[in-house]
Structures are given as C-alpha cells and as structure tokens.
Design an enzyme around this catalytic site. Structure first.
Site, PDB file in Angstrom:
ATOM      1  N   ASP A 136       0.860  -1.185   0.000  1.00  0.00           N
ATOM      2  CA  ASP A 136       0.000   0.000   0.000  1.00  0.00           C
ATOM      3  C   ASP A 136       0.891   1.227   0.000  1.00  0.00           C
ATOM      4  O   ASP A 136       1.438   1.599   1.039  1.00  0.00           O
ATOM      5  CB  ASP A 136      -0.873   0.031   1.260  1.00  0.00           C
ATOM      6  CG  ASP A 136      -2.015  -0.961   1.199  1.00  0.00           C
ATOM      7  OD1 ASP A 136      -2.840  -0.855   0.288  1.00  0.00           O
ATOM      8  OD2 ASP A 136      -2.080  -1.843   2.088  1.00  0.00           O
ATOM      9  N   LYS A 155      -9.104   1.439  -5.611  1.00  0.00           N
ATOM     10  CA  LYS A 155      -9.903   0.951  -4.483  1.00  0.00           C
ATOM     11  C   LYS A 155     -10.772   2.093  -3.949  1.00  0.00           C
ATOM     12  O   LYS A 155     -10.476   3.265  -4.238  1.00  0.00           O
ATOM     13  CB  LYS A 155      -8.967   0.420  -3.383  1.00  0.00           C
ATOM     14  CG  LYS A 155      -7.942   1.457  -2.878  1.00  0.00           C
ATOM     15  CD  LYS A 155      -6.918   0.827  -1.975  1.00  0.00           C
ATOM     16  CE  LYS A 155      -5.964   1.878  -1.424  1.00  0.00           C
ATOM     17  NZ  LYS A 155      -4.873   1.286  -0.632  1.00  0.00           N
ATOM     18  N   HIS A 156     -11.855   1.855  -3.216  1.00  0.00           N
ATOM     19  CA  HIS A 156     -12.431   0.603  -2.770  1.00  0.00           C
ATOM     20  C   HIS A 156     -13.825   0.511  -3.377  1.00  0.00           C
ATOM     21  O   HIS A 156     -14.752   1.155  -2.863  1.00  0.00           O
ATOM     22  CB  HIS A 156     -12.548   0.554  -1.260  1.00  0.00           C
ATOM     23  CG  HIS A 156     -11.295   0.907  -0.520  1.00  0.00           C
ATOM     24  ND1 HIS A 156     -10.850   2.219  -0.338  1.00  0.00           N
ATOM     25  CD2 HIS A 156     -10.366   0.113   0.101  1.00  0.00           C
ATOM     26  CE1 HIS A 156      -9.734   2.221   0.381  1.00  0.00           C
ATOM     27  NE2 HIS A 156      -9.412   0.962   0.661  1.00  0.00           N
ATOM     28  N   ARG A 184      -7.081  10.779   2.151  1.00  0.00           N
ATOM     29  CA  ARG A 184      -6.569   9.824   1.169  1.00  0.00           C
ATOM     30  C   ARG A 184      -7.260  10.016  -0.185  1.00  0.00           C
ATOM     31  O   ARG A 184      -6.726   9.604  -1.224  1.00  0.00           O
ATOM     32  CB  ARG A 184      -6.789   8.393   1.651  1.00  0.00           C
ATOM     33  CG  ARG A 184      -6.025   8.052   2.914  1.00  0.00           C
ATOM     34  CD  ARG A 184      -6.553   6.765   3.539  1.00  0.00           C
ATOM     35  NE  ARG A 184      -6.377   5.621   2.668  1.00  0.00           N
ATOM     36  CZ  ARG A 184      -6.902   4.412   2.914  1.00  0.00           C
ATOM     37  NH1 ARG A 184      -7.670   4.219   3.983  1.00  0.00           N
ATOM     38  NH2 ARG A 184      -6.682   3.425   2.083  1.00  0.00           N
ATOM     39  N   ASP A 197     -10.725  -6.540  -0.678  1.00  0.00           N
ATOM     40  CA  ASP A 197     -10.041  -5.907   0.439  1.00  0.00           C
ATOM     41  C   ASP A 197      -9.686  -7.020   1.421  1.00  0.00           C
ATOM     42  O   ASP A 197     -10.100  -8.174   1.248  1.00  0.00           O
ATOM     43  CB  ASP A 197     -10.952  -4.862   1.090  1.00  0.00           C
ATOM     44  CG  ASP A 197     -10.177  -3.779   1.829  1.00  0.00           C
ATOM     45  OD1 ASP A 197      -8.973  -3.989   2.121  1.00  0.00           O
ATOM     46  OD2 ASP A 197     -10.767  -2.724   2.123  1.00  0.00           O
ATOM     47  N   HIS A 204     -12.610  -2.273   9.000  1.00  0.00           N
ATOM     48  CA  HIS A 204     -11.611  -3.007   9.771  1.00  0.00           C
ATOM     49  C   HIS A 204     -12.239  -3.643  11.013  1.00  0.00           C
ATOM     50  O   HIS A 204     -11.777  -4.689  11.485  1.00  0.00           O
ATOM     51  CB  HIS A 204     -10.464  -2.088  10.201  1.00  0.00           C
ATOM     52  CG  HIS A 204      -9.598  -1.635   9.069  1.00  0.00           C
ATOM     53  ND1 HIS A 204      -9.942  -0.576   8.274  1.00  0.00           N
ATOM     54  CD2 HIS A 204      -8.415  -2.095   8.602  1.00  0.00           C
ATOM     55  CE1 HIS A 204      -8.997  -0.392   7.356  1.00  0.00           C
ATOM     56  NE2 HIS A 204      -8.064  -1.306   7.540  1.00  0.00           N
TER      57      HIS A 204
END
Length: 424
Positions: free
Chosen positions: A161, A265-266, A235, A351, A278
């Site tokens: 990443d 992504k995503h 991001r 992912d 997560h």
C-alpha cells in the site's frame, strides 16, 4: 507509449476536469440523480516443355500455422496446472500468514516450505516487514525467486500500500529510503491539475519497481461525499467525481508506464460510509443511480485508462445491490455492475478478509468460497490461509465451485502476470 502521447492525453484530461466539476458536485448530492481461397486460374504450357509431375506426386509442404489458432502462453500454462496450483494462485497473503511466523523480514527456508505447500499468487508487505534498505530488496528478490521455484513456477505478485501522503506510504514513511514524499492526495486534488497525480504515479511506481515491488494498491478512487468518513478522509482526491476521475486516470496511466501495476480501491466507493470495515460491517445508503453518477465515475475512468486491478471493499449497498451482502461477496456488485455495466475485465481483488466486516460473519473457508462463487478473482489476506485454501478445494470437489469458474479467475491472474513481464 511515446512520451508525446502521454502528454497529450494528460493535457486532455486536465482540460476536461474543471468543465465537469460543477456537474459532478451536483451528482454527489444527497438527492437521487439520474444515471446516466481464390479460385485457381489456368496456366498454358508450351509443348516443348517437359511434362510436370502431377501435383499429388509432389512432396507436400508444411501448412502455414494461423497464429490466432495457436494457444496463448496463458492457455498453455493453465493447461499444465493442477487444481491445487490454480486455487493457490487465487490467494494473496502477508508473509506472516504464509509462514506462520510473527514477523517476516527475510525470505528463507520457512518461506520456501510454505510456498511448496501452497504456492500463493501474491504476497503483500507492510511496515513491519521493512527494517532496512537492502533488507527489503533482499526480502522481495528472495520471495520472487522462491515463488518462481514453487508449484507451477509462476512468480508472485509482490504488493504494497503506497498511496503517498502521511497516512498510507509504507516505503516512503519507513525512514529507510531516500524517495520523494508527497502531500496527502486531498492536497494533490485541490490543485485541480491531473499532471500532479500523474507525477505521483510515475514517481511512486518508479521507486517501487526499483526496490522490487510489482503491484501497488493505489490510487484511492473514493469520492469523499461524507466529510465525517473515518477511514478515507485526506486519502481521497476530493468530493467532486469529475475531478477525482481525472486524477485517478492520470495516476493509473502514469504508474502503468513504470511497470508497476496500479490497483484502484475501494469499489463501489468508500467515501460515503460512516463506519470502519476493519472493525465491522459498513454501509452506504446511496441508490444505484447515485452511485453510477458519482462513486462509479473514478472507477470508470480508471478502467478506460487500463487499470489491471480493482479492489472491492466490504461495503453493503442496501439501496443498490439490495442483497444484504458486502460488495466483496456480492455477485450483483462484482459480476453485474463491475464486469457488466462498467466493463472491467481485469483482476477483481478483495479488500483484506482479515477485517472485522468478514471475520465477524463468516469463517475463512465460507468467506473464500462465497467470494469466488460471486465472481472475485483474488482473495486478499484471509484470516486462515490453510482453512480457506482447503475449503475452496473441497467446494470444487463437491461441485459447489466449478473448475471452469476457477479457470476464469486464474486466466485473468496469469494474463496480468504476462502483461507485467512475470511470465513469458
């Protein structure tokens, strides 16, 4: 591709980004938006010439082969692989998940033994795997050679990443490499200049390639429609789909030229979510029409720029797919929309399947079988490699998964590796 072509394309992208910006902002509003052989001749022979032998008495020449009928490198390789080798290609894991060690910083006998048992298609590395400049180079080159010597002899994807910015840049932020540091992608997007995004892709791809990586999980193609989003934030290139699309396409194109494969992504878009996959399931309430006019735009632009990988997130879309599944397990999202509507024919990678959104609801083998049944190609970071791998093999033996379905994914994976120069 000649440099002149690259410049003209980027200038074109840059020229169009501002013209689309206003319409893009409206499209991302909370109100529902509308989608959008010749016959032989005769030859006279003089009576004074000696009579020629009949055609059938002359030695036959070897017929010319039609190159289009020749099996491709990928098809020839696929035909030699066992089902175990095929399924192994469909997993990408950390070196710790592969070997069972707590922290992996070298590629040695444990890696060799593990690859002999399950010759995975790819490995992904994080900050803990980077303890020095030469150490990382040795780790990557050693892992590549060991993967080349295992199973069907197919080199692995070596991934990281490396988005750039302060949050997700494993190499640049490690302190072990003298490489260019970039601001957050939100700052790059704020310039409105896709050439800046192209610079990010070119610089990052170049230094990753020189170190030994061949795949980067970047750029982030999420449109930040929810400013309170706890995961994406800076991001993202921004909140305007047209601007984000132009930035993503420019970075994808530039990184492709370096020899490192980008992965956007995503999908279907993490910018509207309020939760963190997560730790658990996340949702977006946006309709399919809203997704098509906003979140899908950067992915559509990346596909047109020949992105080889798309990462699918653990994002439920009750008002779009409506199947009660995260996109990473949804045939609607992966087959009907990403493949069908958007026309993506590259590698669909998930992912991380070690995230709470998956582990809280599925066992490793259940999740793996469902991902591949739904149309995914490569599963990232299963919580238990042996359980997931054996579960997929059992599903093939039971007929739950067909070998034809496995072959579809492995053919895409091998095609990507051929295009990247990993196999020939």
């Amino acid at each position: 591709m000649p440099a002149s072509q690259n410049i003209s394309r980027r200038n074109f992208v840059a020229a169009g980004s501002f013209a689309l910006m206003t319409a893009g902002l409206a499209a991302c509003g909370n109100d529902q938006a509308s989608s959008g052989s010749a016959p032989k001749g005769t030859v006279s022979v003089s009576k004074d010439e000696p009579e020629k032998a009949p055609v059938e008495d002359q030695p036959a020449s070897e017929p010319e082969r039609d190159p289009e009928l020749e099996p491709s490198v990928v098809d020839r390789l696929l035909a030699t692989m066992t089902i175990e080798q095929k399924v192994a290609q469909m997993f990408m894991v950390t070196p710790e998940q592969l070997t069972g060690t707590e922290v992996a910083t070298v590629a040695g006998s444990m890696t060799e033994r593990a690859l002999t048992e399950i010759p995975v298609g790819g490995l992904v590395y994080f900050g803990q795997n980077i303890t020095g400049n030469q150490q990382l180079r040795n780790l990557l080159s050693g892992s590549l050679e060991l993967s080349r010597g295992a199973g069907a002899g197919i080199p692995a994807f070596l991934s990281v990443d490396e988005e750039g910015g302060k949050l997700v840049a494993r190499v640049a932020n490690s302190g072990h490499f003298d490489v260019q540091h970039f601001p957050n992608m939100a700052d790059i997007g704020a310039t409105g200049d896709p050439a800046r995004a192209a610079e990010v892709g070119s610089v990052i791809g170049t230094y990753l390639r020189e170190i030994g990586f061949n795949l980067d999980f970047a750029p982030d193609a999420d449109v930040l429609t929810n400013p309170e989003n706890p995961v994406i934030g800076v991001r993202s290139f921004g909140s305007d789909p047209a601007l984000v699309a132009s930035m993503v396409a420019a970075e994808v194109e530039a990184m492709n030229e370096t020899g490192v494969a980008p992965c956007v992504k995503h999908f279907p878009g993490h910018g509207d979510t309020a939760g963190d996959s997560h730790t658990g399931a996340v949702y977006t309430e946006r309709t399919l029409e809203q997704l098509q006019s906003c979140e899908f735009e950067p992915f559509r632009a990346a596909i047109e720029a020949n992105v080889p990988f798309v990462m699918v997130g653990h994002i439920e879309t009750p008002n779009a797919a409506g199947d009660g599944l995260p996109a990473s397990l949804s045939p609607v999202m992966m087959q009907d929309i990403l493949r069908g509507d958007l026309g993506f024919d590259g590698v669909i990678i998930s992912d991380s399947f070690a995230m709470g959104a998956i582990t809280e609801n599925f066992t490793p083998d259940e999740a793996a079988v469902q991902f591949f049944t739904a149309g995914g190609d490569m599963l990232l970071m299963t919580a238990d490699l042996k359980a997931a791998y054996n579960g997929v093999l059992e599903a093939v033996n039971a007929g739950t998964l067909t070998e034809d379905r496995i072959d579809e994914s492995v053919r895409r994976i091998l095609t990507a590796k051929e295009q990247m120069g990993l196999i020939a």
